[in-house]
Design an enzyme around this catalytic site. Structure first.
Site, PDB file in Angstrom:
ATOM      1  N   ASN A 129       0.868  -1.176   0.000  1.00 35.88           N
ATOM      2  CA  ASN A 129       0.000   0.000   0.000  1.00 35.88           C
ATOM      3  C   ASN A 129       0.907   1.229   0.000  1.00 35.88           C
ATOM      4  O   ASN A 129       1.480   1.569   1.023  1.00 35.88           O
ATOM      5  CB  ASN A 129      -0.887  -0.041   1.259  1.00 35.88           C
ATOM      6  N   LYS A 171       0.176   4.305  -0.347  1.00 31.88           N
ATOM      7  CA  LYS A 171      -0.417   5.535   0.223  1.00 31.88           C
ATOM      8  C   LYS A 171      -0.106   6.733  -0.694  1.00 31.88           C
ATOM      9  O   LYS A 171      -0.150   6.574  -1.910  1.00 31.88           O
ATOM     10  CB  LYS A 171       0.077   5.731   1.658  1.00 31.88           C
ATOM     11  N   GLU A 225      -6.792   4.870   7.716  1.00 30.95           N
ATOM     12  CA  GLU A 225      -6.523   6.287   7.427  1.00 30.95           C
ATOM     13  C   GLU A 225      -7.734   6.933   6.773  1.00 30.95           C
ATOM     14  O   GLU A 225      -8.041   8.103   7.014  1.00 30.95           O
ATOM     15  CB  GLU A 225      -5.256   6.419   6.565  1.00 30.95           C
ATOM     16  N   GLU A 275      -5.689  -4.689  10.463  1.00 25.30           N
ATOM     17  CA  GLU A 275      -4.650  -3.687  10.674  1.00 25.30           C
ATOM     18  C   GLU A 275      -4.914  -2.937  11.971  1.00 25.30           C
ATOM     19  O   GLU A 275      -5.675  -1.959  11.977  1.00 25.30           O
ATOM     20  CB  GLU A 275      -4.633  -2.700   9.506  1.00 25.30           C
ATOM     21  N   SER A 315       3.261  -2.149  10.374  1.00 26.53           N
ATOM     22  CA  SER A 315       4.709  -2.257  10.595  1.00 26.53           C
ATOM     23  C   SER A 315       5.297  -3.624  10.232  1.00 26.53           C
ATOM     24  O   SER A 315       6.182  -4.122  10.916  1.00 26.53           O
ATOM     25  CB  SER A 315       5.047  -1.885  12.047  1.00 26.53           C
TER      26      SER A 315
HETATM   27  P1  PGA Z   1       2.802   0.295   7.659  1.00 24.43           P
HETATM   28  O1  PGA Z   1       1.348   0.534   7.008  1.00 24.43           O
HETATM   29  O2  PGA Z   1       3.335  -0.991   7.084  1.00 24.43           O
HETATM   30  O3  PGA Z   1       3.609   1.495   7.237  1.00 24.43           O
HETATM   31  O4  PGA Z   1       2.610   0.213   9.127  1.00 24.43           O
HETATM   32  C1  PGA Z   1       0.456  -0.529   6.786  1.00 24.43           C
HETATM   33  C2  PGA Z   1      -0.831  -0.024   6.188  1.00 24.43           C
HETATM   34  O5  PGA Z   1      -1.304   1.044   6.594  1.00 24.43           O
HETATM   35  O6  PGA Z   1      -1.436  -0.683   5.304  1.00 24.43           O
END
Ligand code: PGA
Length: 257
Positions: A12, A14, A100, A172, A218
């Site tokens: 992802n 983002k 988000e 998540e 993470s």
């Molecule tokens: P991250 O994000 O691996 O940076 O924690 C995961 C996500 O939001 O899909």
């Protein structure tokens, strides 16, 4: 009988990276997974990068996904993208209900439900995200929160008594996203098990056995193998570490050195 679910590692992106860096990132991934079998790889770039990323993928086995969509096919919805537009941009998947979007953009499980329905109608595979906040976890409300998100985000599927086995879920925990604080494999497994049981009770055992449940929050090369050793964790939705080609490839190739 145990159903063998193909692992999926999804990136992802983002609101990253720069357009000029996207091609190199995809090339690194494509090279890194050459000849690799038994794992589905997906990237979800920003909408404006989709055409470039599709071109860069070439014949590599990488699925393309959107990060969000509107539930209508077209119309007066300034700033929105429809599922059909994602398909025209050659996406096969779409991430829906990411925390988000839920937290920063006031998205609710009710609109997620409309999007899941529209995506499924079009034949786009939804990757539906659920997860509790730290406050909710500390108050002992994790399962309650996840159940409420599942019930409302799949309202339409429930009414039809049908969830397609191709549907993908992602657990998540909000407190693990971008914080460097991963859920322990046991913490994640417990919720994944809960989600699979919810599918079993709401739909049926066969569907529950086939639906893939990804973990996100993470994920990095150092923790992927332990997470994947849990029976109900079928893959990962990776944010930060999916922006570095080498890390993402290491995650995809976990345990395959
Ligand atoms: P991250 O994000 O691996 O940076 O924690 C995961 C996500 O939001 O899909």
């Amino acid at each position: 009988m145990m159903f063998q679910r193909t692992a999926m590692i999804a990136g992802n992106w983002k609101m990253n990276p720069r357009h000029s860096d996207a091609e190199a990132l995809v090339k690194t991934i494509a090279q890194g997974i050459e000849g690799l079998e038994g794992v589905d790889v997906l990237v979800a770039p920003p909408f404006t990068h989709l055409a470039l990323v599709r071109e860069a993928i070439g014949s590599a086995r990488i699925f393309l996904g959107g990060q969000n969509m509107h539930w209508e096919m077209s119309g007066a919805f300034t700033g929105e993208i429809s599922g059909r537009m994602l398909q025209e941009a050659t996406c096969t998947h779409v991430i829906l209900g990411h925390s988000e979007r839920r937290i920063l953009f006031n998205e609710t499980s009710e609109t997620v439900d409309l999007k899941v329905r529209a995506a499924t109608f079009l034949g786009l595979i939804p990757i539906v995200c659920v997860g509790e906040t730290l406050e909710e976890r500390e108050a002992g409300q994790t399962f309650e929160v996840i159940r409420a998100q599942l019930d409302a985000s799949f309202h339409n599927f429930k009414a039809d008594q049908l969830m397609r086995p191709s549907t993908i879920l992602a657990y998540e925990p909000v407190w693990a996203i971008g914080t460097g604080r991963t859920a322990t494999p046991a913490q994640a497994q417990e919720v994944h098990r809960f989600i699979r049981e919810w599918i079993e009770n709401t739909f049926n055992t066969g569907t529950a056995a086939q639906v893939r449940i990804l973990y996100g929050g993470s994920v990095k090369p150092e923790n992927i193998a332990d997470l994947m050793s849990e029976p109900d964790i079928d893959g990962a939705l990776v944010g930060g570490a999916s922006l570095k080609g080498d890390s993402f490839v290491q995650i995809i190739r976990y345990g395959k050195a």
